[in-house]
Scaffold this active site. Structure first.
Site, mmCIF file in Angstrom:
data_model
loop_
_atom_site.group_PDB
_atom_site.id
_atom_site.type_symbol
_atom_site.label_atom_id
_atom_site.label_comp_id
_atom_site.label_asym_id
_atom_site.label_seq_id
_atom_site.Cartn_x
_atom_site.Cartn_y
_atom_site.Cartn_z
ATOM 1 C CB CYS A 95 -38.880 -68.681 18.369
ATOM 2 S SG CYS A 95 -39.439 -69.496 16.886
ATOM 3 N NE ARG A 129 -45.625 -73.129 12.610
ATOM 4 C CZ ARG A 129 -45.581 -71.856 12.931
ATOM 5 N NH1 ARG A 129 -45.854 -71.228 11.981
ATOM 6 N NH2 ARG A 129 -45.227 -71.483 14.158
ATOM 7 C CG HIS A 194 -39.028 -73.553 20.844
ATOM 8 N ND1 HIS A 194 -39.459 -72.237 21.635
ATOM 9 C CD2 HIS A 194 -39.366 -73.173 19.463
ATOM 10 C CE1 HIS A 194 -39.947 -71.310 20.631
ATOM 11 N NE2 HIS A 194 -39.913 -72.111 19.413
HETATM 12 N N1 GLN Z 1 -44.344 -66.470 14.858
HETATM 13 C C1 GLN Z 1 -43.320 -66.751 14.493
HETATM 14 C C2 GLN Z 1 -42.897 -67.701 13.365
HETATM 15 O O1 GLN Z 1 -44.009 -68.529 13.146
HETATM 16 C C3 GLN Z 1 -42.449 -67.190 15.795
HETATM 17 C C4 GLN Z 1 -42.960 -68.437 16.142
HETATM 18 C C5 GLN Z 1 -42.513 -69.185 17.491
HETATM 19 O O2 GLN Z 1 -41.957 -68.338 18.348
HETATM 20 N N2 GLN Z 1 -42.450 -70.462 17.857
HETATM 21 O O3 GLN Z 1 -42.196 -67.533 12.631
#
Ligand code: GLN
Length: 239
Positions: A95, A129, A194
């Protein structure tokens, strides 16, 4: 990997990049190496410490937007990770860690932030998101079974010419472009998964170990890992 010392696993920046249990990836590598009689040594490197360029496998996790920017700046200044990757070390990044390996990524206001340029990818901020389960079929040359994970990111990642997609998305968003999830080039591999990713995908852990030791590894009967995978895949594919 040098034959005279344990396999060195380096967990990069637990103080900045360590969301959603990604540190569990180190434990899976240690365990699956031990089951094959391969000794390991794991080093946790905080962001105010130098990155040891002699590591065999470097792991990076997810992070919030600001810690991600700080991590990119410190890794770039430090240079150890770049040096290690150039001499063929394995890098596995999740990520935020994945995005910062690229040429650039989107900061907290969407501003472009310079990455390490280790992978030919560019990330920006998407409209929505991406949160939820992710399933994908891995690029056939990697010989890794179907992957399962959990994603939570705003970033959208575009792959350049010098990188290959890690997997084709079946469920979820992944890179958010081209229908792909993750990317790799040589032994540098990034993913949005993850879970932690290596707990849910022991086949992926074994790929990293194979790359690091430079030889095939004997299979491991691991019913708990298998059951977890089945449970997750069934829950998502039949939803
Ligand atoms: N900040 C990054 C995004 O939102 C990575 C998020 C994360 O590592 N979960 O894309």
């Amino acid at each position: 990997m040098s034959p005279n010392r344990p396999l060195k696993i380096v967990w990069i920046y637990p103080d900045l990049l360590s969301t959603y249990g990604d540190q569990g990836n180190t434990i899976v590598l240690e365990r699956r190496a031990a089951l094959r009689g391969i000794p390991t040594e794991t080093v946790h490197v905080r962001s105010d410490q130098p990155v040891p360029a002699d590591g065999d496998i470097f792991l990076l996790g997810g992070g919030e937007d600001r810690p991600q920017i700080l991590a990119a700046q410190r890794l770039s200044r430090d240079g150890g990770l770049l040096q290690a990757a150039q001499r063929g070390a394995v890098v596995f990044a999740v990520c935020a860690g994945y995005q910062l390996l690229g040429h650039e990524f989107g900061g907290e206001e969407g501003q472009p932030v310079q990455g390490l340029g280790l992978l030919d990818i560019r990330s920006g901020r998407g409209e929505r998101r991406a949160v939820g389960e992710i399933v994908g079929d891995v690029s056939s040359e990697l010989n890794v079974p179907r992957i399962t994970g959990f994603e939570n990111h705003q970033g959208v990642t575009h792959l350049g010419q010098n990188v290959k997609p890690f997997a084709q998305v079946l469920v979820g968003v992944g890179n958010g472009s081209g229908g792909f999830e993750g990317a790799y080039n040589g032994r540098v591999l990034g993913t949005y998964m993850h879970g932690p990713a290596l707990v849910r995908n022991p086949g992926l852990a074994d790929l990293l170990l194979r790359w690091a030791v430079g030889q095939e590894l004997h299979p491991i009967e691991d019913s708990w890992a298998g059951r977890l995978r089945e449970e997750r895949l069934n829950a998502v594919m039949t939803a």
